[in-house]
Design a protein around this motif. Structure first.
Motif, PDB file in Angstrom:
ATOM      1  N   PHE A  33       0.835  -1.203   0.000  1.00  0.00           N
ATOM      2  CA  PHE A  33       0.000   0.000   0.000  1.00  0.00           C
ATOM      3  C   PHE A  33       0.871   1.255   0.000  1.00  0.00           C
ATOM      4  CE2 PHE A  33      -1.955   3.447   2.419  1.00  0.00           C
ATOM      5  CZ  PHE A  33      -3.092   3.679   1.665  1.00  0.00           C
ATOM      6  N   GLN A  34       1.921   1.276   0.827  1.00  0.00           N
ATOM      7  CA  GLN A  34       2.799   2.444   0.899  1.00  0.00           C
ATOM      8  C   GLN A  34       3.481   2.708  -0.437  1.00  0.00           C
ATOM      9  OE1 GLN A  34       5.177   1.135   4.204  1.00  0.00           O
ATOM     10  NE2 GLN A  34       4.187   2.557   5.621  1.00  0.00           N
ATOM     11  N   ILE A  35       3.931   1.638  -1.081  1.00  0.00           N
ATOM     12  CA  ILE A  35       4.602   1.787  -2.373  1.00  0.00           C
ATOM     13  C   ILE A  35       3.638   2.336  -3.419  1.00  0.00           C
ATOM     14  CG2 ILE A  35       5.742   0.535  -4.250  1.00  0.00           C
ATOM     15  CD1 ILE A  35       6.814  -1.404  -2.117  1.00  0.00           C
ATOM     16  N   ILE A  36       2.402   1.801  -3.444  1.00  0.00           N
ATOM     17  CA  ILE A  36       1.387   2.285  -4.381  1.00  0.00           C
ATOM     18  C   ILE A  36       1.045   3.733  -4.066  1.00  0.00           C
ATOM     19  CG2 ILE A  36      -1.008   2.023  -5.111  1.00  0.00           C
ATOM     20  CD1 ILE A  36      -0.698  -0.991  -4.681  1.00  0.00           C
ATOM     21  N   HIS A  37       0.980   4.059  -2.780  1.00  0.00           N
ATOM     22  CA  HIS A  37       0.674   5.422  -2.351  1.00  0.00           C
ATOM     23  C   HIS A  37       1.700   6.405  -2.911  1.00  0.00           C
ATOM     24  CE1 HIS A  37       0.417   8.542   1.110  1.00  0.00           C
ATOM     25  NE2 HIS A  37      -0.493   8.818   0.208  1.00  0.00           N
ATOM     26  N   ILE A  38       2.979   6.076  -2.783  1.00  0.00           N
ATOM     27  CA  ILE A  38       4.044   6.954  -3.276  1.00  0.00           C
ATOM     28  C   ILE A  38       3.984   7.077  -4.797  1.00  0.00           C
ATOM     29  CG2 ILE A  38       6.538   7.226  -3.507  1.00  0.00           C
ATOM     30  CD1 ILE A  38       5.501   7.927  -0.772  1.00  0.00           C
ATOM     31  N   LYS A  39       3.767   5.965  -5.487  1.00  0.00           N
ATOM     32  CA  LYS A  39       3.677   6.009  -6.947  1.00  0.00           C
ATOM     33  C   LYS A  39       2.505   6.875  -7.405  1.00  0.00           C
ATOM     34  CE  LYS A  39       5.951   1.615  -8.054  1.00  0.00           C
ATOM     35  NZ  LYS A  39       5.806   0.279  -8.667  1.00  0.00           N
ATOM     36  N   THR A  40       1.387   6.786  -6.675  1.00  0.00           N
ATOM     37  CA  THR A  40       0.218   7.593  -7.005  1.00  0.00           C
ATOM     38  C   THR A  40       0.512   9.070  -6.803  1.00  0.00           C
ATOM     39  OG1 THR A  40      -1.240   5.785  -6.303  1.00  0.00           O
ATOM     40  CG2 THR A  40      -2.223   7.984  -6.516  1.00  0.00           C
ATOM     41  N   ILE A  41       1.193   9.372  -5.699  1.00  0.00           N
ATOM     42  CA  ILE A  41       1.541  10.757  -5.388  1.00  0.00           C
ATOM     43  C   ILE A  41       2.389  11.374  -6.498  1.00  0.00           C
ATOM     44  CG2 ILE A  41       3.027  12.166  -3.874  1.00  0.00           C
ATOM     45  CD1 ILE A  41       2.020  10.465  -1.556  1.00  0.00           C
ATOM     46  N   THR A  42       3.379  10.632  -6.964  1.00  0.00           N
ATOM     47  CA  THR A  42       4.302  11.172  -7.973  1.00  0.00           C
ATOM     48  C   THR A  42       3.579  11.488  -9.278  1.00  0.00           C
ATOM     49  OG1 THR A  42       4.889   8.910  -8.677  1.00  0.00           O
ATOM     50  CG2 THR A  42       6.269   9.949  -7.001  1.00  0.00           C
ATOM     51  N   LYS A  43       2.437  10.830  -9.524  1.00  0.00           N
ATOM     52  CA  LYS A  43       1.693  11.065 -10.758  1.00  0.00           C
ATOM     53  C   LYS A  43       0.684  12.202 -10.630  1.00  0.00           C
ATOM     54  CE  LYS A  43       2.014   6.249 -12.343  1.00  0.00           C
ATOM     55  NZ  LYS A  43       1.241   5.023 -12.678  1.00  0.00           N
ATOM     56  N   ILE A  44       0.142  12.390  -9.425  1.00  0.00           N
ATOM     57  CA  ILE A  44      -0.978  13.306  -9.259  1.00  0.00           C
ATOM     58  C   ILE A  44      -0.596  14.626  -8.607  1.00  0.00           C
ATOM     59  CG2 ILE A  44      -3.239  13.600  -8.150  1.00  0.00           C
ATOM     60  CD1 ILE A  44      -3.684  10.624  -8.421  1.00  0.00           C
ATOM     61  N   ILE A  45       0.252  14.573  -7.566  1.00  0.00           N
ATOM     62  CA  ILE A  45       0.581  15.771  -6.784  1.00  0.00           C
ATOM     63  C   ILE A  45       1.500  16.698  -7.579  1.00  0.00           C
ATOM     64  CG2 ILE A  45       1.959  16.487  -4.780  1.00  0.00           C
ATOM     65  CD1 ILE A  45       0.479  14.551  -3.114  1.00  0.00           C
ATOM     66  N   ASP A  46       1.412  17.986  -7.307  1.00  0.00           N
ATOM     67  CA  ASP A  46       2.116  19.001  -8.095  1.00  0.00           C
ATOM     68  C   ASP A  46       3.620  19.026  -7.857  1.00  0.00           C
ATOM     69  OD1 ASP A  46      -0.312  20.491  -9.268  1.00  0.00           O
ATOM     70  OD2 ASP A  46      -0.757  20.403  -7.134  1.00  0.00           O
ATOM     71  N   LEU A  47       4.060  18.749  -6.611  1.00  0.00           N
ATOM     72  CA  LEU A  47       5.483  18.821  -6.301  1.00  0.00           C
ATOM     73  C   LEU A  47       5.850  17.788  -5.238  1.00  0.00           C
ATOM     74  CD1 LEU A  47       8.228  20.366  -6.604  1.00  0.00           C
ATOM     75  CD2 LEU A  47       7.475  21.807  -4.691  1.00  0.00           C
ATOM     76  N   ILE A  48       6.945  17.077  -5.473  1.00  0.00           N
ATOM     77  CA  ILE A  48       7.480  16.119  -4.505  1.00  0.00           C
ATOM     78  C   ILE A  48       8.805  16.667  -3.981  1.00  0.00           C
ATOM     79  CG2 ILE A  48       8.259  13.764  -4.074  1.00  0.00           C
ATOM     80  CD1 ILE A  48       5.329  13.928  -4.777  1.00  0.00           C
ATOM     81  N   ILE A  49       8.927  16.770  -2.656  1.00  0.00           N
ATOM     82  CA  ILE A  49      10.166  17.245  -2.040  1.00  0.00           C
ATOM     83  C   ILE A  49      10.811  16.095  -1.281  1.00  0.00           C
ATOM     84  CG2 ILE A  49      11.196  18.887  -0.416  1.00  0.00           C
ATOM     85  CD1 ILE A  49       8.833  20.725  -0.908  1.00  0.00           C
ATOM     86  N   VAL A  50      12.086  15.867  -1.516  1.00  0.00           N
ATOM     87  CA  VAL A  50      12.839  14.859  -0.771  1.00  0.00           C
ATOM     88  C   VAL A  50      14.046  15.539  -0.140  1.00  0.00           C
ATOM     89  CG1 VAL A  50      12.107  12.963  -2.266  1.00  0.00           C
ATOM     90  CG2 VAL A  50      14.222  14.182  -2.789  1.00  0.00           C
ATOM     91  N   ASN A  51      14.573  14.961   0.958  1.00  0.00           N
ATOM     92  CA  ASN A  51      15.735  15.561   1.593  1.00  0.00           C
ATOM     93  C   ASN A  51      17.005  14.742   1.405  1.00  0.00           C
ATOM     94  OD1 ASN A  51      15.191  13.433   3.284  1.00  0.00           O
ATOM     95  ND2 ASN A  51      14.929  14.645   5.131  1.00  0.00           N
ATOM     96  N   SER A  52      16.912  13.708   0.558  1.00  0.00           N
ATOM     97  CA  SER A  52      18.088  12.891   0.268  1.00  0.00           C
ATOM     98  C   SER A  52      17.828  12.081  -1.001  1.00  0.00           C
ATOM     99  CB  SER A  52      18.385  11.940   1.436  1.00  0.00           C
ATOM    100  OG  SER A  52      19.366  10.994   1.084  1.00  0.00           O
TER     101      SER A  52
END
Length: 305
Positions: free
Chosen positions: A123-142
């Motif tokens: 579920f977590q992996i699918i959640h992240i993949k969904t976010i990268t397709k739909i959300i406007d900006l992804i911020i990571v710190n590493s």
């Protein structure tokens, strides 16, 4: 630009401290950032309320009805506040609310991932993949976050923001101490009391070292869902005289002034605030070889992995 940040609580976890430092910069001249918190509690509460307007999750009823009422309340806050951007933080209790706000408001949504995950479920992996397709900006710190979730480092929607430390830490002498220095050494860990931090390993290390050397204290700073488990484990391992837990400390200088060796036992990390803080205070660091830790620590050069 007006920004509304969503977080779970005001604990002293890395994401909370990073946001607090960011708010001090963003709101220094003009208050452009507000905060929506799921639980209006934690040692950093007064600091957050002093620099930003804070909204909280209202328990007006039970179950799904309570959740739905709060969703409509959040949408009302967003529209009245005329926010341009909503910022979510991964693994926060409220992080999945982005789904409703994405489809019921026109506001831009940004999502911060500060950890590579712990025992990642499907579920977590699918959640992240969904976010990268739909959300406007992804911020990571590493960049380790990108590797953990197979994120495209070259994507226009991805932004690398390494954690920041408060400027005043570089300008002040550190003279306060509340722990007796009669012991040979204080070994400490700082961060949210969460399963990913593996305080069980920290306590097991404390147990083994205590059998070999008596004059060492072990200090745990933080609060979170694992507090009661940690307290029970301390009793079970007969470490009550060796381990002290501080849940309400928010003075970074006081915390690190009491630590001689910083020990981080996490299963997962992004770009650790706690490691950077410990190094700033000249404390030798022993950390797990996970996530972004190797980006900060070179083994046997400036610490130990």
């Amino acid at each position: 630009m007006k920004i509304l940040h969503f977080i779970g609580s005001f604990d002293i976890g890395g994401q909370e401290r990073t946001l607090l430092n960011l708010l001090k910069l963003q709101n220094s001249k003009e208050k452009i950032s507000d905060v929506y918190v799921f639980r209006d509690k934690g040692p950093l509460r007064s600091q957050f309320h002093s620099i930003a307007k804070c909204f909280t999750f209202e328990k007006v009823s039970f179950g799904y009805l309570n959740f739905i009422k709060n969703i409509f309340n959040i949408i009302k806050i967003i529209r009245q506040g005329k926010y341009d951007l909503i910022q979510f933080y991964h693994y926060s209790t409220v992080s999945r609310m982005w789904v409703f706000l994405k489809f019921f408001t026109n506001v831009k949504i940004s999502y911060f991932i500060g950890s590579q995950g712990h025992n990642k479920t499907r579920f977590q992996i699918i959640h992240i993949k969904t976010i990268t397709k739909i959300i406007d900006l992804i911020i990571v710190n590493s960049h380790s976050i990108c590797n953990a979730f197979n994120l495209n480092k070259n994507s226009d929607k991805l932004f690398l923001l390494e954690n920041i430390l408060p400027v005043d830490l570089f300008n002040n002498e550190i003279n306060n101490s509340v722990i007796s220095k009669e012991v040979d050494c204080n070994v400490g860990i700082v961060g949210r009391l969460d399963p990913v931090k593996r305080h069980d390993i920290f306590l097991e290390i404390a147990k083994r070292i205590s059998k070999l050397k008596n004059n060492i204290n072990f200090l745990i700073y933080g609060n979170g869902p694992m507090l009661s488990n940690i307290q029970k484990t301390i009793i079970q391992l007969d470490l009550s005289n060796k381990v002290r837990v501080f849940t309400d400390k928010n003075d970074i200088r006081e915390i690190y002034n009491n630590i001689d060796i910083f020990l981080l036992t996490s299963d997962s990390e992004g770009f650790s605030n706690a490691i950077m803080e410990a190094m700033l205070f000249g404390i030798p660091c022993v950390v797990t070889d996970v996530g972004g830790n190797p980006d900060i620590i070179n083994h046997e050069e400036n610490g130990f992995l």
